[in-house]
Design an enzyme around this catalytic site. Structure first.
Site, PDB file in Angstrom:
ATOM      1  N   ALA A  11      34.388  38.662  53.514  1.00 49.25           N
ATOM      2  CA  ALA A  11      33.132  38.019  53.892  1.00 49.25           C
ATOM      3  C   ALA A  11      31.967  38.567  54.195  1.00 49.25           C
ATOM      4  O   ALA A  11      31.272  38.014  54.523  1.00 49.25           O
ATOM      5  CB  ALA A  11      33.177  36.276  54.576  1.00 49.25           C
ATOM      6  N   GLY A  15      31.452  41.208  50.406  1.00 53.64           N
ATOM      7  CA  GLY A  15      32.714  40.504  49.816  1.00 53.64           C
ATOM      8  C   GLY A  15      31.574  38.633  49.140  1.00 53.64           C
ATOM      9  O   GLY A  15      31.989  38.396  48.486  1.00 53.64           O
ATOM     10  N   ASP A  34      38.791  35.264  55.098  1.00 52.27           N
ATOM     11  CA  ASP A  34      38.474  36.268  55.958  1.00 52.27           C
ATOM     12  C   ASP A  34      38.898  36.233  57.228  1.00 52.27           C
ATOM     13  O   ASP A  34      39.168  35.489  56.999  1.00 52.27           O
ATOM     14  CB  ASP A  34      36.667  36.316  56.031  1.00 52.27           C
ATOM     15  CG  ASP A  34      35.876  37.409  56.794  1.00 52.27           C
ATOM     16  OD1 ASP A  34      35.363  38.536  55.839  1.00 52.27           O
ATOM     17  OD2 ASP A  34      36.851  37.784  57.853  1.00 52.27           O
ATOM     18  N   VAL A 119      37.768  47.668  46.601  1.00 50.49           N
ATOM     19  CA  VAL A 119      36.239  48.741  46.598  1.00 50.49           C
ATOM     20  C   VAL A 119      36.425  48.790  47.979  1.00 50.49           C
ATOM     21  O   VAL A 119      35.813  49.327  48.315  1.00 50.49           O
ATOM     22  CB  VAL A 119      35.480  46.776  46.723  1.00 50.49           C
ATOM     23  CG1 VAL A 119      34.289  47.638  46.762  1.00 50.49           C
ATOM     24  CG2 VAL A 119      35.504  46.441  45.075  1.00 50.49           C
ATOM     25  N   THR A 120      37.386  48.516  48.637  1.00 49.16           N
ATOM     26  CA  THR A 120      37.257  49.784  50.371  1.00 49.16           C
ATOM     27  C   THR A 120      37.294  50.673  50.109  1.00 49.16           C
ATOM     28  O   THR A 120      38.017  51.368  49.970  1.00 49.16           O
ATOM     29  CB  THR A 120      38.598  48.292  51.281  1.00 49.16           C
ATOM     30  OG1 THR A 120      38.240  47.162  50.900  1.00 49.16           O
ATOM     31  CG2 THR A 120      38.104  49.265  52.720  1.00 49.16           C
ATOM     32  N   HIS A 176      35.077  58.899  44.591  1.00 49.24           N
ATOM     33  CA  HIS A 176      34.025  58.554  45.141  1.00 49.24           C
ATOM     34  C   HIS A 176      33.969  58.879  46.337  1.00 49.24           C
ATOM     35  O   HIS A 176      34.640  58.461  47.690  1.00 49.24           O
ATOM     36  CB  HIS A 176      34.372  56.740  45.235  1.00 49.24           C
ATOM     37  CG  HIS A 176      33.179  56.290  45.785  1.00 49.24           C
ATOM     38  ND1 HIS A 176      32.525  56.177  44.877  1.00 49.24           N
ATOM     39  CD2 HIS A 176      32.891  55.584  46.882  1.00 49.24           C
ATOM     40  CE1 HIS A 176      31.176  55.560  46.098  1.00 49.24           C
ATOM     41  NE2 HIS A 176      31.467  54.760  46.757  1.00 49.24           N
TER      42      HIS A 176
END
Length: 313
Positions: A11, A15, A34, A119-120, A176
């Protein structure tokens, strides 16, 4: 009829923004989770109160309990520490790999058939971690990278040429990170090659800026990293899956021979639909592009080796 359900784990800025954007895009009921008590609850409560203004009927809840995420259709993993000035994405690996392993295990316990969007950072290593832990087939686990990098690339090109970003077509492949590959020969404005619209030195500068796009934002923010576009990119991927849009998006996908690469997640153009990664679009790379992709693979291999060592695999 049951609405789709999207869980966003983490969060923080990415997020919370992803949860907000997923609700606006009509992806279904939203759960923001979270480990910190009060943070997801407060942010979700705030977001739920914009529903009358935005004309939304979905539910938006915040929680610390994975039971509330049960039967999610898509799980977006944003958990982990963010970059600070002077940090590389690799600096995050040792901490974030343990976090991603834990949240994947807990989330899949209650949503065994979910699709996972990671996404991390460092994304190519974290999506590998989630894939190995989840036991899901390769089409159901995908990393958000190329959508973000391509958005930056398109934005820079559009501003330089003086056109709408909507009319710029461009793609970024590979890792990335510093060795990502913004493809110049395929970039165009409504079919007109950007090489016809910009001088080489300006294009080279845009390629470099794209590769350093995250670091540029970190340098400005000082105490955080990008979150608006990463969140929107993750939601675009989730939307393509939930609504079976068959979108062609550059995503970190598990390769088994495509582009001559096997055993790693790397950013490539894929078709995203109701079955997740439904197809990887292959095309012939130039010798120079192949050399650059090889650098990406070597870097990802280093990251994966680190993950395997940390987790004892």
């Amino acid at each position: 009829m049951r609405r789709s359900k999207v869980t966003v784990i983490g969060a923080g800025n990415v997020g919370a923004t992803a949860a907000h954007w997923a609700a606006i895009e009509g992806l279904g009921d939203i759960v923001l989770l979270d480990v910190l008590e009060g943070i997801p609850q407060g942010k979700a409560l705030d977001q739920s109160q914009f529903r009358p203004i935005s004309g939304l009927s979905c539910s938006i809840i915040g929680t610390n309990d994975y039971k509330d995420t049960a039967d999610s259709d898509v799980i977006i993993i944003t958990s982990g520490i963010a970059r600070k000035p002077g940090m590389s994405r690799d600096d995050l690996l040792a901490t974030n790999v343990k976090i991603v392993k834990e949240v994947t295990e807990k989330a899949l316990e209650y949503s065994k058939n979910a699709y996972v969007v990671v996404v991390t950072n460092p994304i190519d290593a974290m999506v590998y971690t989630s894939y190995k832990v989840s036991g899901l087939p390769k089409n159901k686990v995908v990393g958000m990278a190329g959508v973000l990098d391509s958005a930056r690339y398109k934005s820079f090109l559009a501003d330089a040429i003086g056109v709408s970003p909507k009319d710029v077509n461009a793609i970024v492949m590979g890792i990335h990170g510093d060795y990502m590959l913004p493809l110049v020969r395929l970039a165009n404005v409504c079919g007109v090659p950007v090489t016809e619209l910009l001088p080489k030195d300006q294009i080279d500068a845009i390629v470099k800026r794209t590769q350093n796009g995250g670091a540029e934002i970190v340098a400005h923010l000082k105490t955080g990293s990008a979150y608006y576009t990463p969140a929107a990119a993750a939601v675009e991927m989730a939307k393509a899956i939930i609504f079976d849009e068959k979108r062609v998006l550059p995503c970190a996908s598990y390769l088994e021979g495509e582009f001559g690469i096997s055993g790693y997640f790397l950013g490539v153009p894929v078709v995203l639909g109701k079955n997740g990664v439904e197809k990887i679009l292959q095309f012939k790379l130039t010798n120079e592009e192949q050399s650059l992709i090889k650098l990406s693979v070597e870097k990802v291999k280093e990251q994966v080796d680190s993950v395997n060592k940390i987790l004892g695999w």
